[in-house]
Design an enzyme around this catalytic site. Structure first.
Site, PDB file in Angstrom:
ATOM      1  N   GLU A 148       0.828  -1.185  -0.252  1.00  0.00           N
ATOM      2  CA  GLU A 148      -0.087   0.024  -0.018  1.00  0.00           C
ATOM      3  C   GLU A 148       1.134   1.339  -0.009  1.00  0.00           C
ATOM      4  OE1 GLU A 148      -3.477   1.954   2.825  1.00  0.00           O
ATOM      5  OE2 GLU A 148      -3.338  -0.148   2.993  1.00  0.00           O
ATOM      6  N   ASP A 150       0.064   5.286   0.218  1.00  0.00           N
ATOM      7  CA  ASP A 150      -1.088   6.509   0.618  1.00  0.00           C
ATOM      8  C   ASP A 150      -0.804   7.630   0.575  1.00  0.00           C
ATOM      9  OD1 ASP A 150      -3.223   4.301   1.778  1.00  0.00           O
ATOM     10  OD2 ASP A 150      -1.571   3.896   2.875  1.00  0.00           O
ATOM     11  N   GLU A 152      -3.115  10.307   2.602  1.00  0.00           N
ATOM     12  CA  GLU A 152      -4.502  10.529   3.751  1.00  0.00           C
ATOM     13  C   GLU A 152      -4.325  11.989   4.060  1.00  0.00           C
ATOM     14  OE1 GLU A 152      -4.845   6.158   5.442  1.00  0.00           O
ATOM     15  OE2 GLU A 152      -3.349   7.476   6.482  1.00  0.00           O
TER      16      GLU A 152
END
Length: 366
Positions: A148, A150, A152
């Site tokens: 993953e 990200d 955010e």
């Protein structure tokens, strides 16, 4: 004698204008990306009518409201039907809030490395607890060993600076999170800004507009923690009251709903793969990955490195590399810079958040 200063001033002004123009040209070139329509690259993930596509199909609005977010409201939440579609890290967080959801979309394909980008305008007003995320993951395929990457956005309280977090997980390494957080040097609710993730076999670069803010170079020391399996691309909005803003101190207040994130200028540049036929896909993607490495956004020039260093010096508020409370043994892939380390507590948090905000306000003055 009076003419000389005016001439010098005029020369300096002309030089400054030329420098600004050259920077604008460079920025335009850096952002010369081929965008695609929503239907050409993405599909609805969750949120029913809370995902609204524009009439021309080039953008989408992600909404979190009291119906999509509150499991006690009259409209049923889609969470329990779609749990299996979420990357495992996000599922863990979402289960904690028992069905508090917003909306999201997912790429139609998985990609073996690539450059993924979107322009995002964040929800305005009070948005504490609201998480907007743009990320890559393969948690729906590799539930225990997922990768993953990200961006955010961690909600906001009026009058405070927005914070953004980047994450790097490989092979299910969520317990060894390589998180970093930063202030944003602009108001992300006033207009859209571009957020991009470059992921190659050699390195990862996170971009805000045309400025690189983080680079992760693959090394033997990272081992399986470097993301290496094909991933999908996601954009989501959801209720992260338990952790997002000030570690959960400030919750989502649905009095300010709906919370809307506008996503446009979508870019998917990479080699689409079949997660089952990985060997054949890897062979087919060799040329595509070579083209990716040759692209301008994959090259870290001295100017880009200087821009990244300035951003991190001014706006980074947390680094896992300096969080000795959480990680007594420093990660082997951390590049410890003593002058940088001195600006952080043992918790990895910055010592000077107020000074940085004041410097930002001063830098905006004419």
């Amino acid at each position: 004698m009076a003419a000389a200063p005016r001439t010098a001033t005029a020369t300096a002004t002309a030089t400054a204008v030329l420098l600004v123009l050259s920077c604008m040209v460079a920025a335009a070139a850096a952002l010369n990306l081929t965008t695609l329509s929503f239907d050409d690259g993405f599909s609805h993930l969750f949120g029913n009518e809370n995902l609204i596509r524009s009439p021309d199909g080039r953008s989408a609005r992600l909404t979190l409201d009291r119906y999509s977010g509150n499991p006690q409201a009259s409209r049923p939440s889609p969470f329990f039907k779609l749990t299996y579609r979420f990357p495992s890290d996000c599922v863990t967080r979402l289960r904690v809030v028992i069905g508090y959801l917003g909306s999201g979309f997912i790429s139609n394909d998985l990609y073996d490395h690539g450059f993924f980008s979107a322009s995002i305008k964040l929800p305005s007003d009070y948005s504490a607890g609201v998480v907007v995320a743009f990320y890559t993951s393969n948690g729906d395929v590799f539930q225990k060993t997922h990768d993953e990457l990200d961006f955010e956005f961690l909600g906001n309280i009026r009058g405070k600076d927005w914070r953004i977090q980047t994450n790097v997980y490989g092979n299910g390494s969520t317990s060894r999170g390589r998180e970093e957080r930063y202030f944003l040097p602009f108001d992300p609710t006033a207009e859209a800004h571009r957020y991009s993730i470059l992921w190659t076999s050699d390195h990862i670069i996170f971009y805000i507009d045309d400025t690189p803010i983080r680079e992760v170079v693959r090394s033997d020391a990272m081992g399986g923690d470097y993301p290496s399996k094909p991933m999908s691309i996601y954009a989501t909005i959801w209720d992260g009251s338990t952790w997002a803003t000030a570690n959960g101190r400030y919750k989502v207040n649905y009095k300010y709903a709906p919370f809307v994130a506008e996503v446009s200028d979508l870019v998917l540049r990479g080699c689409r793969v079949d997660p089952i036929q990985q060997v054949d896909s890897a062979r087919r993607c060799v040329e595509a990955n070579e083209d990716l490495l040759a692209a301008d956004f994959a090259r870290m020039t001295p100017l880009k490195r200087a821009a990244m260093r300035r951003f991190r010096e001014r706006y980074m508020t947390y680094s896992f590399c300096y969080d000795t409370n959480r990680y007594p043994v420093t990660f082997p892939d951390c590049d410890i810079i003593p002058s940088e380390q001195s600006r952080f507590f043992e918790s990895g948090e910055t010592k000077y958040p107020r000074d940085r905000r004041r410097a930002r306000r001063q830098s905006r003055r004419p």
